[in-house]
Design a protein around this motif. Structure first.
Motif, PDB file in Angstrom:
ATOM      1  N   GLY B 349       0.800  -1.228   0.000  1.00 14.48           N
ATOM      2  CA  GLY B 349       0.000   0.000   0.000  1.00 14.48           C
ATOM      3  C   GLY B 349       0.824   1.264   0.000  1.00 14.48           C
ATOM      4  O   GLY B 349       0.274   2.359  -0.055  1.00 14.48           O
ATOM      5  N   GLY B 350       2.166   1.140   0.083  1.00 13.07           N
ATOM      6  CA  GLY B 350       3.009   2.312  -0.070  1.00 13.07           C
ATOM      7  C   GLY B 350       3.803   2.730   1.149  1.00 13.07           C
ATOM      8  O   GLY B 350       4.512   3.736   1.107  1.00 13.07           O
ATOM      9  N   VAL B 351       3.717   1.967   2.252  1.00 17.77           N
ATOM     10  CA  VAL B 351       4.486   2.322   3.443  1.00 17.77           C
ATOM     11  C   VAL B 351       5.971   2.029   3.208  1.00 17.77           C
ATOM     12  O   VAL B 351       6.329   1.063   2.536  1.00 17.77           O
ATOM     13  CB  VAL B 351       3.952   1.552   4.660  1.00 17.77           C
ATOM     14  N   ARG B 352       6.828   2.868   3.799  1.00 14.11           N
ATOM     15  CA  ARG B 352       8.273   2.725   3.601  1.00 14.11           C
ATOM     16  C   ARG B 352       9.052   2.590   4.892  1.00 14.11           C
ATOM     17  O   ARG B 352      10.290   2.601   4.870  1.00 14.11           O
ATOM     18  CB  ARG B 352       8.796   3.943   2.818  1.00 14.11           C
ATOM     19  N   GLY B 353       8.350   2.517   6.004  1.00  9.81           N
ATOM     20  CA  GLY B 353       9.058   2.359   7.273  1.00  9.81           C
ATOM     21  C   GLY B 353       8.131   1.761   8.309  1.00  9.81           C
ATOM     22  O   GLY B 353       6.911   1.985   8.276  1.00  9.81           O
ATOM     23  N   TRP B 354       8.711   0.993   9.241  1.00 11.00           N
ATOM     24  CA  TRP B 354       7.929   0.309  10.267  1.00 11.00           C
ATOM     25  C   TRP B 354       8.725   0.277  11.566  1.00 11.00           C
ATOM     26  O   TRP B 354       9.943   0.043  11.558  1.00 11.00           O
ATOM     27  CB  TRP B 354       7.667  -1.153   9.875  1.00 11.00           C
ATOM     28  N   ASN B 355       8.062   0.482  12.666  1.00 13.98           N
ATOM     29  CA  ASN B 355       8.657   0.227  13.970  1.00 13.98           C
ATOM     30  C   ASN B 355       7.797  -0.852  14.625  1.00 13.98           C
ATOM     31  O   ASN B 355       6.613  -0.625  14.898  1.00 13.98           O
ATOM     32  CB  ASN B 355       8.668   1.486  14.836  1.00 13.98           C
ATOM     33  N   PHE B 356       8.370  -2.024  14.840  1.00 16.86           N
ATOM     34  CA  PHE B 356       7.611  -3.155  15.378  1.00 16.86           C
ATOM     35  C   PHE B 356       7.476  -3.006  16.895  1.00 16.86           C
ATOM     36  O   PHE B 356       8.470  -2.974  17.629  1.00 16.86           O
ATOM     37  CB  PHE B 356       8.297  -4.475  15.005  1.00 16.86           C
ATOM     38  N   TYR B 357       6.215  -2.929  17.310  1.00 21.70           N
ATOM     39  CA  TYR B 357       5.911  -2.699  18.732  1.00 21.70           C
ATOM     40  C   TYR B 357       5.145  -3.905  19.247  1.00 21.70           C
ATOM     41  O   TYR B 357       4.024  -4.138  18.773  1.00 21.70           O
ATOM     42  CB  TYR B 357       5.075  -1.427  18.844  1.00 21.70           C
ATOM     43  N   MET B 358       5.702  -4.788  20.110  1.00 21.06           N
ATOM     44  CA  MET B 358       7.019  -4.701  20.707  1.00 21.06           C
ATOM     45  C   MET B 358       7.929  -5.769  20.098  1.00 21.06           C
ATOM     46  O   MET B 358       7.524  -6.936  20.065  1.00 21.06           O
ATOM     47  CB  MET B 358       6.952  -4.990  22.221  1.00 21.06           C
ATOM     48  N   LEU B 359       9.095  -5.367  19.651  1.00 23.34           N
ATOM     49  CA  LEU B 359      10.015  -6.371  19.131  1.00 23.34           C
ATOM     50  C   LEU B 359      10.510  -7.256  20.273  1.00 23.34           C
ATOM     51  O   LEU B 359      10.695  -8.465  20.118  1.00 23.34           O
ATOM     52  CB  LEU B 359      11.182  -5.710  18.419  1.00 23.34           C
ATOM     53  N   VAL B 360      10.729  -6.647  21.429  1.00 23.02           N
ATOM     54  CA  VAL B 360      11.140  -7.384  22.619  1.00 23.02           C
ATOM     55  C   VAL B 360      10.004  -7.326  23.631  1.00 23.02           C
ATOM     56  O   VAL B 360       9.537  -6.250  24.004  1.00 23.02           O
ATOM     57  CB  VAL B 360      12.428  -6.788  23.221  1.00 23.02           C
ATOM     58  N   GLU B 361       9.562  -8.475  24.043  1.00 23.90           N
ATOM     59  CA  GLU B 361       8.416  -8.562  24.939  1.00 23.90           C
ATOM     60  C   GLU B 361       8.754  -8.031  26.327  1.00 23.90           C
ATOM     61  O   GLU B 361       9.912  -7.940  26.720  1.00 23.90           O
ATOM     62  CB  GLU B 361       7.972 -10.020  25.050  1.00 23.90           C
ATOM     63  N   ARG B 362       7.678  -7.677  27.037  1.00 27.23           N
ATOM     64  CA  ARG B 362       7.844  -7.241  28.407  1.00 27.23           C
ATOM     65  C   ARG B 362       6.525  -7.520  29.116  1.00 27.23           C
ATOM     66  O   ARG B 362       5.661  -8.185  28.546  1.00 27.23           O
ATOM     67  CB  ARG B 362       8.218  -5.763  28.485  1.00 27.23           C
ATOM     68  N   GLU B 363       6.405  -7.052  30.340  1.00 21.34           N
ATOM     69  CA  GLU B 363       5.157  -7.302  31.052  1.00 21.34           C
ATOM     70  C   GLU B 363       4.002  -6.607  30.342  1.00 21.34           C
ATOM     71  O   GLU B 363       4.185  -5.633  29.618  1.00 21.34           O
ATOM     72  CB  GLU B 363       5.283  -6.821  32.507  1.00 21.34           C
ATOM     73  N   GLN B 364       2.832  -7.155  30.508  1.00 25.82           N
ATOM     74  CA  GLN B 364       1.598  -6.644  29.894  1.00 25.82           C
ATOM     75  C   GLN B 364       1.598  -6.758  28.376  1.00 25.82           C
ATOM     76  O   GLN B 364       0.862  -6.042  27.714  1.00 25.82           O
ATOM     77  CB  GLN B 364       1.329  -5.186  30.298  1.00 25.82           C
ATOM     78  N   TRP B 365       2.382  -7.649  27.810  1.00 28.37           N
ATOM     79  CA  TRP B 365       2.418  -7.831  26.349  1.00 28.37           C
ATOM     80  C   TRP B 365       2.630  -9.301  26.050  1.00 28.37           C
ATOM     81  O   TRP B 365       3.223 -10.023  26.861  1.00 28.37           O
ATOM     82  CB  TRP B 365       3.562  -7.002  25.751  1.00 28.37           C
ATOM     83  N   TYR B 366       2.136  -9.770  24.913  1.00 28.50           N
ATOM     84  CA  TYR B 366       2.393 -11.153  24.527  1.00 28.50           C
ATOM     85  C   TYR B 366       2.633 -11.235  23.034  1.00 28.50           C
ATOM     86  O   TYR B 366       2.191 -10.368  22.280  1.00 28.50           O
ATOM     87  CB  TYR B 366       1.221 -12.073  24.921  1.00 28.50           C
ATOM     88  N   GLY B 367       3.321 -12.255  22.603  1.00 29.03           N
ATOM     89  CA  GLY B 367       3.481 -12.555  21.188  1.00 29.03           C
ATOM     90  C   GLY B 367       4.627 -11.861  20.485  1.00 29.03           C
ATOM     91  O   GLY B 367       4.679 -11.859  19.258  1.00 29.03           O
ATOM     92  N   SER B 368       5.570 -11.273  21.218  1.00 24.22           N
ATOM     93  CA  SER B 368       6.684 -10.610  20.541  1.00 24.22           C
ATOM     94  C   SER B 368       7.682 -11.622  20.005  1.00 24.22           C
ATOM     95  O   SER B 368       7.790 -12.730  20.523  1.00 24.22           O
ATOM     96  CB  SER B 368       7.396  -9.657  21.512  1.00 24.22           C
ATOM     97  N   PRO B 369       8.460 -11.221  18.998  1.00 26.13           N
ATOM     98  CA  PRO B 369       9.447 -12.146  18.431  1.00 26.13           C
ATOM     99  C   PRO B 369      10.576 -12.492  19.392  1.00 26.13           C
ATOM    100  O   PRO B 369      11.148 -13.582  19.295  1.00 26.13           O
ATOM    101  CB  PRO B 369       9.996 -11.380  17.221  1.00 26.13           C
ATOM    102  N   ILE B 370      10.927 -11.579  20.287  1.00 30.76           N
ATOM    103  CA  ILE B 370      11.996 -11.817  21.252  1.00 30.76           C
ATOM    104  C   ILE B 370      11.383 -11.755  22.655  1.00 30.76           C
ATOM    105  O   ILE B 370      10.652 -10.818  22.964  1.00 30.76           O
ATOM    106  CB  ILE B 370      13.110 -10.755  21.101  1.00 30.76           C
ATOM    107  N   SER B 371      11.696 -12.741  23.466  1.00 34.93           N
ATOM    108  CA  SER B 371      11.116 -12.776  24.810  1.00 34.93           C
ATOM    109  C   SER B 371      11.778 -11.738  25.704  1.00 34.93           C
ATOM    110  O   SER B 371      12.809 -11.140  25.343  1.00 34.93           O
ATOM    111  CB  SER B 371      11.301 -14.163  25.424  1.00 34.93           C
TER     112      SER B 371
END
Lengths: 241, 596
Positions: B349-371
């Motif tokens: 669709g034309g996007v040229r940049g991404w910040n993956f939130y959260m790349l590294v998991e922490r409390e109150q989050w699940y499913g990140s690529p890095i624990s």
């Protein structure tokens, strides 16, 4: 049910995602019908187009409309709201928002004010009870504090996920998903333990009455320990609509 | 300083590509790591894992409420040592994006503000009834702050006095910080309804000055308020967001920040949110929009991407979901298929940049690529594949073929906002007790406006023609497009030879530049995207399917053609002399290199 400073870590992504979808489905099955009016003139309804004729301005008129809407829609509850009267409710309810309170406490008090407000008419006439508050009270009465719980969720005979909880004062203070070896070790000392099937768990959470449904699968659980207490608490928490 | 010295010491935004850092263009592909939620002894291994996935940039919030341990006392030691974290990132070859707020959310119970600031009467935003606006956050709640409050800026200044100089010392070229975000998701805390926020006395006073309406009240309960007064209120709310960001950005600059400033909107072009207008205002150097989607709403990712492509100079997503928040009150399933679909939808669709939130998991989050322990999970292969794919194809050199621009008219939304019911109740009653949908009054003009845009989307996709979307209040360079659509016969005039105001006619579509690979028959919900770099002789075809089942598309080709799968290279190439058949997987897509 959740302690304000609860630590929630290492959640199993497939399990949590499945639970999330199930929670969504459960909510969909419990949707209410609403009518918003202003001095008797209908402003809007949910679902749309429910009712358009003006209603009388008395509370009994509103209650009669709520009964009619509930019968027409088959929804578990119908709510008729007086837009003008809601302003008074907002002012009163806002005063309950004090910094020392938790969100659960605030929601409980706001809900109580809402259901007792003359601006709100509902059918069934009894307001719903917050199942989480009742569950907390029941667990507080019944469990030692703190208590540890281990819930293992299998796919048939295969390990799926395991959730380890610490409960104090009826509130979850710690929630972590653990691997199979840790689950086996933890289950030996957990105050409460159960082993259930994945599909059954998700179906229970997705049902219109997840509390009773979950109590049922605990009844069927293998490797049970001290589940009677939890089952009774869940059954007592089962909401009125 | 010579010109070369200036290049090497500055960071600039390169439209469509990324940031120029030290003379080198660096794409905005990063991952979120919250230093204060990871044990410092694990920072190194965690950042090693980030590099291992192909990332060269990380992003972190810097939470005010975590660092101010009591009023006026700040702690930047141990797990709070953000400067050390930034240096460790540099040692690992990572550049850094920082987000010091004051608002950060980050799933913190106070959204990053100190509670003493939030509960200050002078800071609280107000409803028309004078009551606070309560924001719930997992187990806590707080009164929303008013961005008109002088006290809020005074308090923020004390925070900025502490944190900004520390970060300024680590900005390029003296450190790895290459950009800074101003505040976070400014948009009235996910409640954009026009009459909820903000009746703080200073906000109302500023509106009266801005509008020239004297002592008039903005609330619709004022029976004497005509439409244009209420519309003015709606427009002012949008303007105030821009001015608030401008003010906060200036405070950052005053304290030494020279790198680009950015912001993250959180939704599409719907006032008070409008990324194009935000960027055009100059409040920040570049703007993006956050995105969390699961497969069932994958079309949203595609729409949002196209809107960014037609709105901002560097279309990017400051937060694209890698996992999700653990609160079951905000349910969302995020699995690999959901994330892969979102990545492809935004890419095509034309996007040229991404910040993956959260790349590294922490409390109150699940499913990140890095624990949270720094372990790379099996699902991380998707992110590693993505970063490698982008680099291998030098994605940023590709030109996306989008000959049509659909322009949204924010004025139509402002007019529709004017008729919405007053929302003081939303300040304390949640959506169960009083649903938002109950307060919306259907607006005919808005429905007609949206219907025109929807009709063009469907028609263009049926022809395999891609498009951008933008804002009529701040349109992009119209010369990039063969045709511009702006709904309504009363739409403002545009300087372009081909403007349409109504739903598409066949002749409109026939007159457009046709893609080399045209669909003979395509299922609704399947879109085709064409990219090329003529200097390399590289031509790509992307296909995205937002439906729940796989779809087949038959394409007419100009001659013997082979489509070589590049995103999922294990798929079998397809060939044809006049036609080729492609299968587009459900809730996902594929990208092929076109050869022949």
């Amino acid at each position: 049910m959740i302690h304000p400073q609860a630590e929630v870590v290492d959640l199993d992504a497939p399990l949590w995602g499945a639970l999330a979808l199930a929670v969504q489905q459960s909510r969909t099955r419990r949707e209410w019908a609403y009518v918003l009016h202003c001095d008797g003139a209908i402003v809007s309804t949910l679902p749309a187009g429910l009712h358009s004729a003006p209603l009388g301005t008395s509370l009994e008129d509103a209650r009669a409309l709520a009964r009619a809407v509930r019968a027409e829609t088959g929804r578990p509850r119908a709510v008729v709201l007086d837009e003008r009267g809601l302003d008074d409710l907002v002012v009163t309810a806002s005063a309950a928002a004090r910094p020392e309170r938790t969100l659960a406490e605030l929601r409980a008090e706001v809900a109580a004010l809402y259901w007792s407000s003359p601006a709100v008419a509902t059918d069934p006439p009894e307001p719903p009870n917050d199942p989480q508050l009742r569950l907390r009270e029941a667990l507080q009465r019944s469990l030692p504090t703190p208590a540890t719980a281990l819930l293992r969720i299998d796919h048939g005979t295969e390990f799926g996920a395991a959730v380890q909880l610490t409960v104090a004062g009826g509130l979850i203070t710690h929630c972590i998903c653990v691997d199979e070896p840790t689950a086996q070790w933890s289950s030996k000392t957990a105050d409460i333990r159960a082993r259930v099937q994945w599909d059954a768990l998700i179906d229970a959470v997705a049902s219109a009455d997840p509390w009773s449904a979950f109590a049922q699968i605990l009844d069927d659980a293998s490797e049970q320990r001290n589940l009677d207490v939890v089952r009774q608490a869940l059954l007592s928490a089962a909401p009125t609509t | 300083m010579t010109g070369t010295d200036l290049d090497r010491s500055s960071v600039d935004v390169v439209p469509g590509r990324g940031l120029r850092v030290g003379g080198r263009v660096v794409p905005l592909v990063s991952g979120a790591v919250h230093y204060w939620r990871v044990q410092p002894e694990r920072w190194g291994t965690t950042l090693d894992a980030v590099r291992g996935l192909g990332f060269e940039m990380v992003e972190t919030y810097v939470p005010w409420a975590v660092h101010e341990i009591e009023r006026g006392v700040f702690d930047f030691t141990g797990q709070r040592d953000v400067e050390r974290f930034v240096r460790v990132a540099a040692e690992h070859g990572l550049q850094v994006l920082v987000r010091p707020g004051p608002h950060i959310n980050a799933e913190l119970p106070d959204f990053g503000y100190p509670l003493r600031v939030l509960w200050n009467d002078e800071v609280m935003a107000r409803t028309a009834l004078g009551t606070p606006i309560i924001i719930g956050s997992r187990t806590h709640f707080f009164p929303a702050p008013s961005y008109a409050s002088p006290r809020l800026y005074a308090e923020t200044a004390t925070w900025y006095d502490e944190v900004i100089p520390r970060l300024a010392a680590l900005q390029w070229p003296h450190g790895p910080i290459v950009a800074m975000q101003v505040d976070n998701e400014m948009g009235y805390f996910f409640r954009p309804e026009p009459y909820l926020f903000d009746h703080h006395p200073e906000f109302v006073r500023q509106w009266r000055t801005w509008s020239g309406f004297g002592e008039r009240t903005p609330a619709p309960r004022d029976a004497s308020a005509p439409q244009h007064v209420s519309e003015s209120w709606s427009r002012f709310r949008q303007w105030h967001m821009q001015e608030s960001l401008r003010r906060l950005g200036a405070m950052m600059r005053e304290r030494g920040i020279r790198v680009p400033l950015f912001h993250n909107d959180w939704t599409t072009i719907a006032p008070p949110l409008d990324p194009a207008a935000m960027e055009r205002s100059g409040a920040v150097d570049f703007d993006g929009a956050d995105m969390y989607v699961q497969r069932e709403i994958l079309s949203n990712a595609k729409h949002n991407a196209r809107q960014l492509a037609g709105s901002v100079k560097l279309p990017w997503i400051p937060e694209i979901g890698a996992g999700w928040v653990s609160d079951l009150a905000m349910p969302m399933r995020i699995e690999q298929l959901d994330e892969e679909g979102a990545m492809l939808a935004t890419l095509l669709g034309g996007v040229r940049g991404w910040n993956f939130y959260m790349l590294v998991e922490r409390e109150q989050w699940y499913g990140s690529p890095i624990s949270r322990h720094g372990e790379v999970r099996p699902g991380a292969s998707l992110h590693a594949r993505f970063t490698a794919f982008l680099r291998e194809l030098d994605w940023w050199s590709l030109r996306r073929e989008a000959p049509v621009l659909l322009l949204h008219r924010p004025g139509v939304v402002h007019a529709a906002n004017a008729t919405m019911r007053s929302n003081a109740t939303a300040a304390i009653l949640d959506d169960v007790l009083l649903p938002t949908a109950l307060r919306h009054v259907p607006d005919r003009a808005r429905c007609d406006h949206d219907a025109v845009l929807d009709a063009w989307r469907v028609a263009l996709e049926s022809r395999g023609i891609d498009f951008d979307e933008g804002s009529a209040d701040a349109p992009p360079d119209l010369s990039r497009y063969a045709l511009v659509v702006v709904p309504g016969s009363d739409a403002p005039e545009l300087s372009h030879p081909q403007v349409r105001h109504a739903t598409p006619a066949v002749t409109d579509l026939d007159g457009l530049p046709q893609p080399a690979l045209q669909p003979i028959d395509v299922t609704a919900g399947v879109s085709l995207h064409h990219l090329r770099d003529d200097s390399r002789g590289l031509q790509l075809l992307g296909a995205l399917n937002v439906n729940r089942s796989d779809c087949q598309v038959t394409l007419r080709v100009p001659g013997p053609t082979t489509l070589v799968p590049r995103w999922n290279p294990e798929d079998t190439p397809v060939q044809g002399d006049r036609e080729v058949n492609i299968i587009v997987p459900a809730y996902c897509g594929q990208i092929w290199e076109v050869r022949g």
